[in-house]
Every structure is written in structure tokens, then in C-alpha cells.
Design an enzyme around this catalytic site. Structure first.
Site, mmCIF file in Angstrom:
data_model
loop_
_atom_site.group_PDB
_atom_site.id
_atom_site.type_symbol
_atom_site.label_atom_id
_atom_site.label_comp_id
_atom_site.label_asym_id
_atom_site.label_seq_id
_atom_site.Cartn_x
_atom_site.Cartn_y
_atom_site.Cartn_z
ATOM 1 N N TYR A 149 0.871 -1.183 0.000
ATOM 2 C CA TYR A 149 0.000 0.000 0.000
ATOM 3 C C TYR A 149 0.907 1.232 0.000
ATOM 4 O O TYR A 149 1.461 1.602 1.034
ATOM 5 C CB TYR A 149 -0.898 -0.045 1.236
ATOM 6 C CG TYR A 149 -2.091 0.886 1.230
ATOM 7 C CD1 TYR A 149 -2.158 1.987 0.385
ATOM 8 C CD2 TYR A 149 -3.169 0.659 2.081
ATOM 9 C CE1 TYR A 149 -3.261 2.828 0.393
ATOM 10 C CE2 TYR A 149 -4.274 1.491 2.097
ATOM 11 C CZ TYR A 149 -4.310 2.579 1.244
ATOM 12 O OH TYR A 149 -5.401 3.419 1.263
ATOM 13 N N LYS A 203 -1.067 -1.105 -4.416
ATOM 14 C CA LYS A 203 -2.099 -0.059 -4.468
ATOM 15 C C LYS A 203 -1.420 1.275 -4.189
ATOM 16 O O LYS A 203 -0.621 1.380 -3.256
ATOM 17 C CB LYS A 203 -3.162 -0.339 -3.405
ATOM 18 C CG LYS A 203 -4.065 0.868 -3.084
ATOM 19 C CD LYS A 203 -5.224 0.472 -2.182
ATOM 20 C CE LYS A 203 -5.930 1.682 -1.599
ATOM 21 N NZ LYS A 203 -7.134 1.331 -0.827
ATOM 22 N N LYS A 215 -2.226 5.151 -3.100
ATOM 23 C CA LYS A 215 -3.209 6.126 -2.616
ATOM 24 C C LYS A 215 -3.037 7.386 -3.447
ATOM 25 O O LYS A 215 -1.978 8.026 -3.419
ATOM 26 C CB LYS A 215 -2.938 6.399 -1.136
ATOM 27 C CG LYS A 215 -3.717 7.514 -0.519
ATOM 28 C CD LYS A 215 -5.203 7.336 -0.597
ATOM 29 C CE LYS A 215 -5.679 6.090 0.100
ATOM 30 N NZ LYS A 215 -7.130 5.855 -0.035
ATOM 31 N N PRO A 275 -8.070 7.368 -5.666
ATOM 32 C CA PRO A 275 -8.049 8.823 -5.439
ATOM 33 C C PRO A 275 -9.094 9.307 -4.432
ATOM 34 O O PRO A 275 -9.315 10.534 -4.338
ATOM 35 C CB PRO A 275 -8.305 9.400 -6.833
ATOM 36 C CG PRO A 275 -8.937 8.313 -7.627
ATOM 37 C CD PRO A 275 -8.782 7.004 -6.896
ATOM 38 N N ASN A 276 -9.698 8.396 -3.698
ATOM 39 C CA ASN A 276 -10.654 8.769 -2.645
ATOM 40 C C ASN A 276 -11.713 9.763 -3.106
ATOM 41 O O ASN A 276 -12.018 10.758 -2.408
ATOM 42 C CB ASN A 276 -9.918 9.293 -1.396
ATOM 43 C CG ASN A 276 -9.400 8.163 -0.518
ATOM 44 O OD1 ASN A 276 -8.266 8.207 -0.070
ATOM 45 N ND2 ASN A 276 -10.204 7.146 -0.282
ATOM 46 N N ASN A 308 -14.654 1.781 -0.927
ATOM 47 C CA ASN A 308 -14.895 1.801 0.514
ATOM 48 C C ASN A 308 -15.541 3.130 0.883
ATOM 49 O O ASN A 308 -15.569 3.531 2.030
ATOM 50 C CB ASN A 308 -13.602 1.619 1.327
ATOM 51 C CG ASN A 308 -12.643 2.781 1.187
ATOM 52 O OD1 ASN A 308 -11.993 2.904 0.147
ATOM 53 N ND2 ASN A 308 -12.552 3.634 2.194
ATOM 54 N N HIS A 339 -10.380 -3.034 3.104
ATOM 55 C CA HIS A 339 -9.896 -1.666 3.338
ATOM 56 C C HIS A 339 -9.051 -1.623 4.610
ATOM 57 O O HIS A 339 -9.141 -2.483 5.469
ATOM 58 C CB HIS A 339 -11.134 -0.776 3.480
ATOM 59 C CG HIS A 339 -10.893 0.556 4.089
ATOM 60 N ND1 HIS A 339 -11.066 0.820 5.429
ATOM 61 C CD2 HIS A 339 -10.490 1.723 3.535
ATOM 62 C CE1 HIS A 339 -10.788 2.098 5.668
ATOM 63 N NE2 HIS A 339 -10.443 2.667 4.535
ATOM 64 N N SER A 340 -8.237 -0.579 4.715
ATOM 65 C CA SER A 340 -7.424 -0.420 5.926
ATOM 66 C C SER A 340 -7.219 1.051 6.256
ATOM 67 O O SER A 340 -7.334 1.920 5.389
ATOM 68 C CB SER A 340 -6.071 -1.091 5.672
ATOM 69 O OG SER A 340 -5.057 -0.520 6.446
ATOM 70 N N HIS A 367 -2.147 -0.851 6.198
ATOM 71 C CA HIS A 367 -1.168 0.229 6.433
ATOM 72 C C HIS A 367 -0.023 -0.264 7.311
ATOM 73 O O HIS A 367 0.885 0.499 7.619
ATOM 74 C CB HIS A 367 -1.824 1.398 7.188
ATOM 75 C CG HIS A 367 -2.757 2.266 6.397
ATOM 76 N ND1 HIS A 367 -3.756 1.798 5.615
ATOM 77 C CD2 HIS A 367 -2.829 3.628 6.300
ATOM 78 C CE1 HIS A 367 -4.427 2.819 5.075
ATOM 79 N NE2 HIS A 367 -3.868 3.934 5.473
HETATM 80 O O1 GKR Z 1 -4.750 6.518 5.372
HETATM 81 O O2 GKR Z 1 -4.847 8.352 4.246
HETATM 82 C C1 GKR Z 1 -5.212 7.226 4.468
HETATM 83 C C2 GKR Z 1 -6.273 6.598 3.597
HETATM 84 O O3 GKR Z 1 -6.760 7.513 2.673
HETATM 85 C C3 GKR Z 1 -7.394 6.028 4.425
HETATM 86 O O4 GKR Z 1 -7.867 6.969 5.337
HETATM 87 C C4 GKR Z 1 -8.539 5.502 3.610
HETATM 88 O O5 GKR Z 1 -9.627 5.258 4.472
HETATM 89 O O6 GKR Z 1 -7.039 3.764 2.927
HETATM 90 C C5 GKR Z 1 -8.291 4.214 2.939
HETATM 91 C C6 GKR Z 1 -8.970 4.034 1.601
HETATM 92 O O7 GKR Z 1 -8.767 3.018 0.989
HETATM 93 O O8 GKR Z 1 -9.762 4.879 1.197
HETATM 94 MG MG MG Z 2 -10.207 3.453 -0.593
#
Ligand code: GKR
Ligand code: MG
Length: 427
Positions: free
Chosen positions: A141, A195, A197, A227-228, A274, A325-326, A354
């Protein structure tokens, strides 16, 4: 056997300055550890995210559950829901779910199952129907990141660090930096999928990082980008199409089930989420719209291990894949994730974690070990890990000292870029 005691301990664990659409991780990630004890002297433990109100609510519920029997788990969890003072909220716009009840339910369920496992001398995965695999695979990740390893200033960079510990301190903001991070993480843990982020830099730059990963690791290493949900539908379709040849799945390119369905229709890569389908209430519309192809389960966010297996069954029924998810977490969460991963019949994807980003641990014996990217299901009864009480106390002192009360990535980001604001749709 009735619950006679409980302890709720908030902790803060060193976390590096990882970037996401929400901003940047603080120097510490907050978690909360629940320990219950029953009349027979046996205990059960769980680890959860620690959003605002979590510690107070967990104490409030546990107070009311003294005298309950963990074997009657359904009754116990219903009593907990009835004792909840604040009604359930919305999941919110951030990448992580803001609802409290799902965390509380999960904390109680996992602690009870851990206790019951010890009482009946079986592993939690056996309570859940039995392991269909003894090794649970995770993926690398990757995060764009600022320089430094998080925590107190003296820990921020360690010139004597080697291997992944050294790489974990490095800045990563370019395709080359992302490939170097991936290589160091894969060398250390043996992960077999990747993956990234995203949602941090302009989408074409993030697409370039994905092509660089494909060039560096070849077509046999599955790749994902997340990209959330900060892309517009137009961007989701444009970048999704561009990446069709390299992605295993595209995770939450856009916000909401309708927008996801539109992007999903226009591109070839499967979509995962997620963020848009995050509760059982969301399932009917998810099915009607076909908002995603893969749902990322997570026991902390779906109310426990058993609800995650219910979700898996629903996904099987409707032809959806399951992944996991994490968020930043330690070994008690990881052990529970491994038990869950062991029981999911149709685990088509390596799970998110993570864990490699964390430098501290509170489980006895130290960090759990990955072998070829997988973790063996612990074979001791319950979830199979125990608390190192000195380490727990040390991380509790971190919590008291660090002054953080909840996760606020926007405020952290403003420390390095004054005026930075979260935007629900940035590109
Ligand atoms: O740890 O910054 C982060 C991630 O963006 C996390 O908060 C997300 O919940 O990893 C997560 C995701 O898959 O969206
Ligand atoms: Mg996600």
C-alpha cells in the site's frame, strides 16, 4: 460467564506524513484498545479507530454491559445499540467512515469473540465458520509522502536506519519516488500486488506513476489506484480509460453511487469502493445502479467480523468481488483482519494494510511477520495475539502527550501548506 471488568485505553502510534485527498497524516495515528475480563479470569481484546467520542462511548457501553454473557453475542450487541446515547451519523466526506456505532459494535464483537475463543480453546476463524486458507495475502500500500517518519522530532529521521526503515523516511512525490517506495516495501515484505493512494497530485501525474509501476514490476503484479473520490465524472472516465490496460481495479474515482455507476459504465477496469457503498443500507441502490464491482470490507467499518461475512455472502449473490480496506493500525487489528481474510470464501484480491508504515507495536512478541506478502493465521485460541502491557502503557503516554484528539488531515496539511483546503471534488 459474565463480563466483570473492562479497560478502554486510547493510544497514539507513530505515523509518517502520508498524503491523501484529505491532506496529510499527523505524526501519530490514534487507536483505542478494549480489554474485557469475565468471571473465569479470561480476557478478550480488540483494537479500533479512535474518532471523537469513541473513548467516552465505549466506556459508556461497557459500563452497561457488565454482567452480560459474551456467548449471547446478539443480545449483548443489541443491548449495546439500545444503550447508545447518540444516534448514528452519516459516514461523511473523508476517505474513512465517520460513523461511531460501527466502530463500537466491532470493538465489542471482536473482544467478545477473542474471549470466547480462549474459553472454548478455538481460533476466532473457527467460530466464524472455519479458515478456507491458512495464509492471508496482503498488497503493498503505497502513499505519496513528505520526508520523515512521524512521531516526536528525534524520531523524525534516523540516519542509521536501513532497508524499509530507511525507505519509510523518504519523500515520495514523483513516479520514480513511488517506484522506489514500492521496491523497498516489496523487498521487505514480499507483497505481490500494489495499491497507490491517489487524489493528491493532478490525475495525469498519478496515472504516470501507475505506468511507471507497470514498467518496473511487469504485467503480473496487479495494480490499483485510489483517489478517494476527488475526481469529477469526466476526469474519472478520462483517467480510467487511460489506465484501463494497467489496472486490476480503480478504487473510488468519484463520489457517490450514481457517479460511480456512470464511470463504471464508461471504462473497462472494475470499480472498487470503501466510500460509496459502506453499509447494508447502501446495498439495494448499489445493486440497482451497479455502482461498483468490488466492495472493500473492513470489520472496523462494517460493525465486526460477522457482518463482514454477511457482506461477502451478499457480494457472492450479486456477483461482486470482495477486497479489504485499511487505515493506520497495529497488530490486534491486523490479527482480526487475518482471521476474517482466512474465512472469506471468494477472496479474489490481496487485502489492504497500512501495517508496514507503523513503527511501534503493542502485541507481545512485536510486529506480526509477513512472508511473501502473507500472514499466517495465528494458531493460539481467540485472535491469537496478546497485549504487551508495557508497550500499551508507552503508547497511552504517547496519546496523553501528543495532544491529538481526532484525525484531522486538513490541519496537518496546513502546517506545510498554509491555507490548504480539502475539496470534495478537486479535479
Ligand atoms: O490513510 O490516508 C489514508 C487513507 O486515505 C485512508 O484513510 C482511507 O480510508 O485507505 C483508505 C482508503 O482506501 O480509502
Ligand atoms: Mg479506498
Amino acid at each position: 460467564m459474565k463480563i466483570t471488568h473492562y479497560t478502554v485505553t486510547p493510544i497514539a502510534t507513530i505515523d509518517p506524513p502520508l498524503r491523501a485527498a484529505s491532506g496529510m497524516h499527523a505524526p501519530y495515528a490514534l487507536r483505542v484498545i478494549l480489554e474485557i475480563a469475565c468471571e473465569d479470569g479470561l480476557t478478550g481484546i480488540s483494537e479500533s479507530p479512535c474518532p471523537q467520542g469513541m473513548v467516552e462511548s465505549l466506556n459508556h457501553l461497557c459500563d452497561r454491559l457488565l454482567g452480560s454473557e459474551p456467548l449471547q453475542l446478539t443480545q449483548l450487541l443489541e443491548a449495546a445499540q439500545n444503550a447508545l446515547e447518540t444516534p448514528d451519523e452519516q459516514r461523511g466526506d473523508s476517505p474513512w467512515d465517520q460513523r461511531l456505532w460501527v466502530h463500537l459494535r466491532s470493538a465489542l464483537e471482536v473482544a467478545c469473540l477473542d474471549y470466547l475463543g480462549k474459553r472454548f480453546e478455538v481460533r476466532v476463524c473457527d467460530f466464524l465458520g472455519g479458515a478456507v486458507r491458512e495464509r492471508v495475502p496482503f498488497g503493498a500500500y503505497l502513499f505519496y509522502k513528505e520526508r520523515g517518519a512521524g512521531g516526536p522530532l528525534e524520531f523524525d529521521t534516523d540516519p542509521n536506519a536501513t532497508g524499509w526503515d530507511a525507505a519509510r523516511q523518504l519523500e515520495a512525490k514523483t513516479p520514480e519516488g513511488v517506484v522506489a517506495q514500492a521496491q523497498a516495501m516489496i523487498d521487505a515484505f514480499g507483497f505481490q500486488s500494489i495499491k497507490l493512494k491517489g487524489g493528491v497530485f493532478p490525475p495525469d501525474e498519478e496515472a504516470a506513476a501507475m505506468f511507471a509501476l507497470r514498467d518496473a514490476f511487469g504485467p503480473d503484479v496487479p495494480l490499483r489506484l485510489d483517489p478517494n473520490a476527488v475526481w469529477s465524472i469526466e476526469t474519472g472516465i478520462r483517467i480510467g480509460t487511460k489506465l484501463d490496460s494497467v489496472l486490476e481495479y480503480l478504487e473510488d474515482p468519484v463520489r457517490g453511487q450514481e457517479a460511480m455507476a456512470k464511470v463504471g459504465k464508461a471504462i473497462e477496469s472494475p470499480l472498487a469502493t470503501n466510500m460509496c457503498t459502506t453499509s447494508f443500507d447502501d446495498i439495494p441502490r448499489a445493486v440497482a445502479l451497479h455502482s461498483e464491482d468490488v466492495i472493500l470490507t473492513d470489520h472496523h467499518y462494517w460493525g465486526g467480523l460477522k457482518p463482514c461475512l454477511d457482506l461477502c455472502r451478499i457480494c457472492q449473490t450479486f456477483g461482486r468481488g470482495i477486497s479489504m480496506h485499511s487505515n493506520s493500525h497495529l497488530g490486534i487489528s491486523l490479527a482480526a483482519m487475518v482471521h476474517l481474510g482466512a474465512c472469506i470464501p471468494q477472496l479474489d484480491y490481496d487485502l489492504d494494510t497500512h501495517y508496514p508504515w507503523q513503527a511501534e507495536e503493542i502485541v507481545a512478541g512485536g510486529q506480526l511477520k509477513f512472508e511473501n506478502g502473507a500472514i499466517a493465521v495465528p494458531d493460539a485460541p481467540g485472535i491469537g495475539v496478546a497485549i504487551d502491557t508495557d508497550a500499551l502503557e508507552r503508547l497511552h503516554q504517547n496519546y496523553l502527550r501528543c495532544g491529538l484528539e481526532f484525525r484531522n488531515d486538513e490541519a496537518e496539511m496546513q502546517k506545510i501548506e498554509p491555507g490548504w483546503k480539502f475539496e470534495a471534488t478537486r479535479w
